[in-house]
Design a protein around this motif. Structure first.
Motif, PDB file in Angstrom:
ATOM      1  N   HIS A 125       0.833  -1.201   0.000  1.00  9.76           N
ATOM      2  CA  HIS A 125       0.000   0.000   0.000  1.00  9.76           C
ATOM      3  C   HIS A 125       0.865   1.247   0.000  1.00  9.76           C
ATOM      4  O   HIS A 125       0.574   2.228  -0.707  1.00  9.76           O
ATOM      5  N   ALA A 126       1.941   1.222   0.777  1.00  8.66           N
ATOM      6  CA  ALA A 126       2.844   2.366   0.825  1.00  8.66           C
ATOM      7  C   ALA A 126       3.534   2.577  -0.515  1.00  8.66           C
ATOM      8  O   ALA A 126       3.821   3.713  -0.909  1.00  8.66           O
ATOM      9  N   ALA A 127       3.781   1.481  -1.240  1.00  5.71           N
ATOM     10  CA  ALA A 127       4.539   1.568  -2.485  1.00  5.71           C
ATOM     11  C   ALA A 127       3.672   1.896  -3.690  1.00  5.71           C
ATOM     12  O   ALA A 127       4.057   2.712  -4.532  1.00  5.71           O
ATOM     13  N   ILE A 128       2.512   1.273  -3.787  1.00  8.84           N
ATOM     14  CA  ILE A 128       1.719   1.393  -5.014  1.00  8.84           C
ATOM     15  C   ILE A 128       0.411   2.144  -4.823  1.00  8.84           C
ATOM     16  O   ILE A 128      -0.308   2.406  -5.791  1.00  8.84           O
ATOM     17  N   GLY A 129       0.076   2.488  -3.576  1.00  3.29           N
ATOM     18  CA  GLY A 129      -1.195   3.149  -3.323  1.00  3.29           C
ATOM     19  C   GLY A 129      -2.327   2.146  -3.360  1.00  3.29           C
ATOM     20  O   GLY A 129      -2.258   1.094  -2.742  1.00  3.29           O
ATOM     21  N   GLY A 130      -3.364   2.440  -4.116  1.00  7.51           N
ATOM     22  CA  GLY A 130      -4.511   1.546  -4.150  1.00  7.51           C
ATOM     23  C   GLY A 130      -5.498   1.879  -3.043  1.00  7.51           C
ATOM     24  O   GLY A 130      -5.348   2.854  -2.305  1.00  7.51           O
ATOM     25  N   ARG A 131      -6.499   1.026  -2.935  1.00  4.02           N
ATOM     26  CA  ARG A 131      -7.570   1.250  -1.956  1.00  4.02           C
ATOM     27  C   ARG A 131      -7.627   0.094  -0.976  1.00  4.02           C
ATOM     28  O   ARG A 131      -7.605  -1.068  -1.380  1.00  4.02           O
ATOM     29  N   LEU A 132      -7.684   0.411   0.311  1.00  4.16           N
ATOM     30  CA  LEU A 132      -7.805  -0.617   1.333  1.00  4.16           C
ATOM     31  C   LEU A 132      -9.273  -0.899   1.606  1.00  4.16           C
ATOM     32  O   LEU A 132     -10.061   0.015   1.862  1.00  4.16           O
ATOM     33  N   LEU A 133      -9.614  -2.176   1.535  1.00  2.00           N
ATOM     34  CA  LEU A 133     -10.966  -2.626   1.832  1.00  2.00           C
ATOM     35  C   LEU A 133     -10.953  -3.283   3.211  1.00  2.00           C
ATOM     36  O   LEU A 133     -10.375  -4.358   3.385  1.00  2.00           O
ATOM     37  N   GLY A 134     -11.537  -2.629   4.196  1.00  2.00           N
ATOM     38  CA  GLY A 134     -11.556  -3.169   5.549  1.00  2.00           C
ATOM     39  C   GLY A 134     -12.553  -4.308   5.673  1.00  2.00           C
ATOM     40  O   GLY A 134     -13.676  -4.223   5.187  1.00  2.00           O
ATOM     41  N   CYS A 135     -12.127  -5.389   6.315  1.00  2.00           N
ATOM     42  CA  CYS A 135     -12.968  -6.582   6.452  1.00  2.00           C
ATOM     43  C   CYS A 135     -12.913  -7.093   7.887  1.00  2.00           C
ATOM     44  O   CYS A 135     -11.927  -6.875   8.602  1.00  2.00           O
ATOM     45  N   GLU A 136     -13.965  -7.775   8.284  1.00  2.58           N
ATOM     46  CA  GLU A 136     -13.950  -8.546   9.516  1.00  2.58           C
ATOM     47  C   GLU A 136     -14.116 -10.007   9.113  1.00  2.58           C
ATOM     48  O   GLU A 136     -15.094 -10.365   8.465  1.00  2.58           O
ATOM     49  N   VAL A 137     -13.133 -10.829   9.486  1.00  3.87           N
ATOM     50  CA  VAL A 137     -13.134 -12.225   9.055  1.00  3.87           C
ATOM     51  C   VAL A 137     -12.872 -13.139  10.243  1.00  3.87           C
ATOM     52  O   VAL A 137     -12.543 -12.687  11.352  1.00  3.87           O
ATOM     53  N   THR A 138     -12.991 -14.426   9.999  1.00  2.00           N
ATOM     54  CA  THR A 138     -12.765 -15.421  11.045  1.00  2.00           C
ATOM     55  C   THR A 138     -11.274 -15.546  11.339  1.00  2.00           C
ATOM     56  O   THR A 138     -10.469 -15.796  10.437  1.00  2.00           O
ATOM     57  N   ALA A 154      -9.017  -7.211   9.098  1.00  2.00           N
ATOM     58  CA  ALA A 154      -7.970  -7.374   8.094  1.00  2.00           C
ATOM     59  C   ALA A 154      -8.327  -6.535   6.879  1.00  2.00           C
ATOM     60  O   ALA A 154      -9.501  -6.307   6.585  1.00  2.00           O
ATOM     61  N   ASP A 155      -7.304  -6.074   6.173  1.00  6.03           N
ATOM     62  CA  ASP A 155      -7.511  -5.274   4.968  1.00  6.03           C
ATOM     63  C   ASP A 155      -7.151  -6.072   3.725  1.00  6.03           C
ATOM     64  O   ASP A 155      -6.184  -6.853   3.715  1.00  6.03           O
ATOM     65  N   VAL A 156      -7.895  -5.845   2.665  1.00  8.67           N
ATOM     66  CA  VAL A 156      -7.545  -6.272   1.320  1.00  8.67           C
ATOM     67  C   VAL A 156      -7.103  -5.030   0.562  1.00  8.67           C
ATOM     68  O   VAL A 156      -7.759  -3.986   0.640  1.00  8.67           O
ATOM     69  N   LEU A 157      -5.981  -5.105  -0.136  1.00  7.03           N
ATOM     70  CA  LEU A 157      -5.509  -3.981  -0.944  1.00  7.03           C
ATOM     71  C   LEU A 157      -5.976  -4.177  -2.376  1.00  7.03           C
ATOM     72  O   LEU A 157      -5.671  -5.200  -3.002  1.00  7.03           O
ATOM     73  N   LEU A 158      -6.723  -3.214  -2.886  1.00  4.97           N
ATOM     74  CA  LEU A 158      -7.233  -3.264  -4.257  1.00  4.97           C
ATOM     75  C   LEU A 158      -6.473  -2.259  -5.114  1.00  4.97           C
ATOM     76  O   LEU A 158      -6.380  -1.079  -4.769  1.00  4.97           O
ATOM     77  N   ASP A 159      -5.928  -2.742  -6.218  1.00  2.00           N
ATOM     78  CA  ASP A 159      -5.196  -1.897  -7.158  1.00  2.00           C
ATOM     79  C   ASP A 159      -5.660  -2.270  -8.560  1.00  2.00           C
ATOM     80  O   ASP A 159      -5.200  -3.237  -9.143  1.00  2.00           O
ATOM     81  N   GLY A 160      -6.620  -1.508  -9.085  1.00  3.20           N
ATOM     82  CA  GLY A 160      -7.242  -1.886 -10.348  1.00  3.20           C
ATOM     83  C   GLY A 160      -8.009  -3.187 -10.162  1.00  3.20           C
ATOM     84  O   GLY A 160      -8.788  -3.331  -9.218  1.00  3.20           O
ATOM     85  N   ASP A 161      -7.764  -4.155 -11.048  1.00  5.32           N
ATOM     86  CA  ASP A 161      -8.445  -5.439 -10.912  1.00  5.32           C
ATOM     87  C   ASP A 161      -7.581  -6.482 -10.219  1.00  5.32           C
ATOM     88  O   ASP A 161      -7.852  -7.680 -10.292  1.00  5.32           O
ATOM     89  N   THR A 162      -6.531  -6.003  -9.520  1.00  6.70           N
ATOM     90  CA  THR A 162      -5.673  -6.896  -8.739  1.00  6.70           C
ATOM     91  C   THR A 162      -5.887  -6.629  -7.253  1.00  6.70           C
ATOM     92  O   THR A 162      -5.962  -5.470  -6.830  1.00  6.70           O
ATOM     93  N   ALA A 163      -5.993  -7.690  -6.491  1.00  9.53           N
ATOM     94  CA  ALA A 163      -6.144  -7.581  -5.038  1.00  9.53           C
ATOM     95  C   ALA A 163      -4.985  -8.281  -4.354  1.00  9.53           C
ATOM     96  O   ALA A 163      -4.501  -9.313  -4.831  1.00  9.53           O
ATOM     97  N   TYR A 164      -4.563  -7.710  -3.244  1.00  9.36           N
ATOM     98  CA  TYR A 164      -3.497  -8.303  -2.431  1.00  9.36           C
ATOM     99  C   TYR A 164      -4.069  -8.673  -1.067  1.00  9.36           C
ATOM    100  O   TYR A 164      -4.674  -7.841  -0.387  1.00  9.36           O
ATOM    101  N   ARG A 199     -14.065 -11.625  -0.482  1.00 10.81           N
ATOM    102  CA  ARG A 199     -14.332 -10.177  -0.490  1.00 10.81           C
ATOM    103  C   ARG A 199     -13.613  -9.512  -1.667  1.00 10.81           C
ATOM    104  O   ARG A 199     -14.148  -8.591  -2.286  1.00 10.81           O
ATOM    105  N   ALA A 200     -12.399  -9.960  -1.942  1.00 12.54           N
ATOM    106  CA  ALA A 200     -11.642  -9.399  -3.063  1.00 12.54           C
ATOM    107  C   ALA A 200     -12.362  -9.666  -4.384  1.00 12.54           C
ATOM    108  O   ALA A 200     -12.468  -8.777  -5.241  1.00 12.54           O
ATOM    109  N   VAL A 201     -12.851 -10.885  -4.559  1.00 13.86           N
ATOM    110  CA  VAL A 201     -13.559 -11.239  -5.785  1.00 13.86           C
ATOM    111  C   VAL A 201     -14.854 -10.438  -5.899  1.00 13.86           C
ATOM    112  O   VAL A 201     -15.205  -9.928  -6.973  1.00 13.86           O
ATOM    113  N   GLU A 202     -15.567 -10.294  -4.796  1.00 15.76           N
ATOM    114  CA  GLU A 202     -16.804  -9.497  -4.792  1.00 15.76           C
ATOM    115  C   GLU A 202     -16.531  -8.040  -5.182  1.00 15.76           C
ATOM    116  O   GLU A 202     -17.379  -7.372  -5.786  1.00 15.76           O
ATOM    117  N   ALA A 203     -15.333  -7.570  -4.846  1.00 15.78           N
ATOM    118  CA  ALA A 203     -14.969  -6.181  -5.149  1.00 15.78           C
ATOM    119  C   ALA A 203     -14.491  -6.005  -6.587  1.00 15.78           C
ATOM    120  O   ALA A 203     -14.140  -4.891  -6.987  1.00 15.78           O
TER     121      ALA A 203
END
Length: 374
Positions: free
Chosen positions: A53-66, A75-85, A118-122
């Protein structure tokens, strides 16, 4: 003078961001006018999402998971275009389990599957899963359960619950990620089973004694028999990563790629090193494993391609100096030695690393590209 500061985390004490800031501060204490470029890094383990996130930016998707023991975790998912980390350690990391509760027979990767969902849904069409630092040994069964595989109750209950598993239905999980490219980002090449497998190699650090390791290996063998009858995937390099999470991703058609290489490419270390006078990297322990593809090895090789010296700062240094030099390491410095004790290095990590960096900065004019310090 341009200094590129590109460390990994110092496990148990400093994040990669904190380590980079400490080294930069120490260098500026001696050379206030130096151009210090901080590039915190991760090999796919803890800190993976933060670093990217610090290097490429993108959007953090906040999640609550098991979490690994069933309680919810953030936990966060990092979304950068159609790629998720996705960082597996955020959902099932060893740091999420109290020391007296660590038991890889019980911990689950279910939360990792929930993050992937969640990443796929996004809208992600590529999901990169950073591996490392897990508390689990369930072969990715919990992840598969979160994506719809069954029997859900058995798959999501930890590695021990896989013993005697006769069948598993992974088709729903495959449908859940249809058309999505899955990548396991790891530099671990262990298979799922056996003396070099997930249980034998990583189980002890997660709380498994020798008897538990044998039981876990047998349970994973039952799981593999139910999901990979021809045996091809269980033996694949990287299948044993993150307690077998690599195997679960392979079952979904995923591939294994170098976590180090992916992060170094994402942060643009090659171009940064090309314009540097010195590259500084580091990690908690610089040992023989560090020279077998871990992050400092990748950083040093990148610097060497441009003829730029690279020094390592680490909590402890035990790597063979000649082998380190062959990998492109000019010199390696121990935080424990400079601080005077392990206790001091652990309790005052940021301050001691800053002081060590200042010492290196003072000596820097006497460190040359042939690998000698003075």
């Amino acid at each position: 003078m341009r200094i590129v500061i590109a460390p990994d985390k110092f496990a148990g004490t400093l994040s990669a961001v904190e380590a980079a800031e400490a080294v930069a501060a120490g260098w500026r204490d001696v050379h206030p006018g130096a151009d210090t470029r901080t590039v915190p890094l991760s090999d796919g383990g803890p800190g993976f999402v933060e670093v990217l996130h610090a290097a490429i930016g993108g959007r953090l998707l906040g999640c609550e998971v098991t979490g690994p023991l069933g309680a919810p975790v953030r936990a966060d998912v990092l979304l950068d275009g159609d790629t998720a980390y996705v960082e597996s350690a955020l959902a099932c990391g060893l740091h999420l389990v109290p020391a007296d509760e660590r038991d890889p027979a019980r911990t689950t990767t279910r939360g990792v599957g929930e993050l992937i969902a969640r990443a796929v849904e996004a809208g992600a069409r590529t999901v990169v899963v950073g591996m490392g630092g897990s508390s689990t040994n369930d072969g990715g069964a919990g992840m598969l359960a979160a994506l719809g595989a069954g029997p859900t109750d058995r798959l999501a209950a930890g590695g021990g619950a896989l013993a005697g598993l006769g069948a598993a239905d992974t088709a729903p999980a495959l449908r859940a990620v249809e058309g999505v490219r899955l990548i396991a980002a790891t530099d671990v090449d262990n298979p799922l089973l056996g003396e070099h497998g997930a249980g034998a190699v990583f189980g002890p650090q997660k709380g498994a004694d020798p008897e538990a390791v044998r039981a876990l290996d047998a349970a994973l063998a039952d799981f593999a028999d139910a999901t990979d009858p021809d045996g091809a995937l269980r033996a694949a390099p990287g299948a044993g990563a993150a307690g077998g999470l690599g195997y679960g991703l392979l079952l979904l058609g995923g591939t294994v790629e170098s976590g180090v290489a992916r992060v170094l490419e994402a942060v643009g270390l090659d171009s940064l090193a090309a314009g540097a006078d010195l590259v500084v990297t580091g990690e908690g322990s610089f040992d023989f494993q560090s020279l077998r593809g871990k992050l400092p090895h990748g950083v040093a090789r990148t610097a060497a391609r441009h003829g730029v010296p690279c020094v390592v700062t680490a909590g402890a240094v035990s790597a063979d100096p000649d082998e380190a030099a062959k990998a492109g390491v000019t010199a390696a410095y121990s935080l424990v030695e400079s601080a005077g004790s392990t206790e001091a290095a652990m309790s005052r990590s940021a301050e001691e690393l800053r002081a060590l960096a200042a010492d290196i900065a003072r000596a820097w004019p006497r460190v040359d590209k042939a690998g000698r310090g003075g």
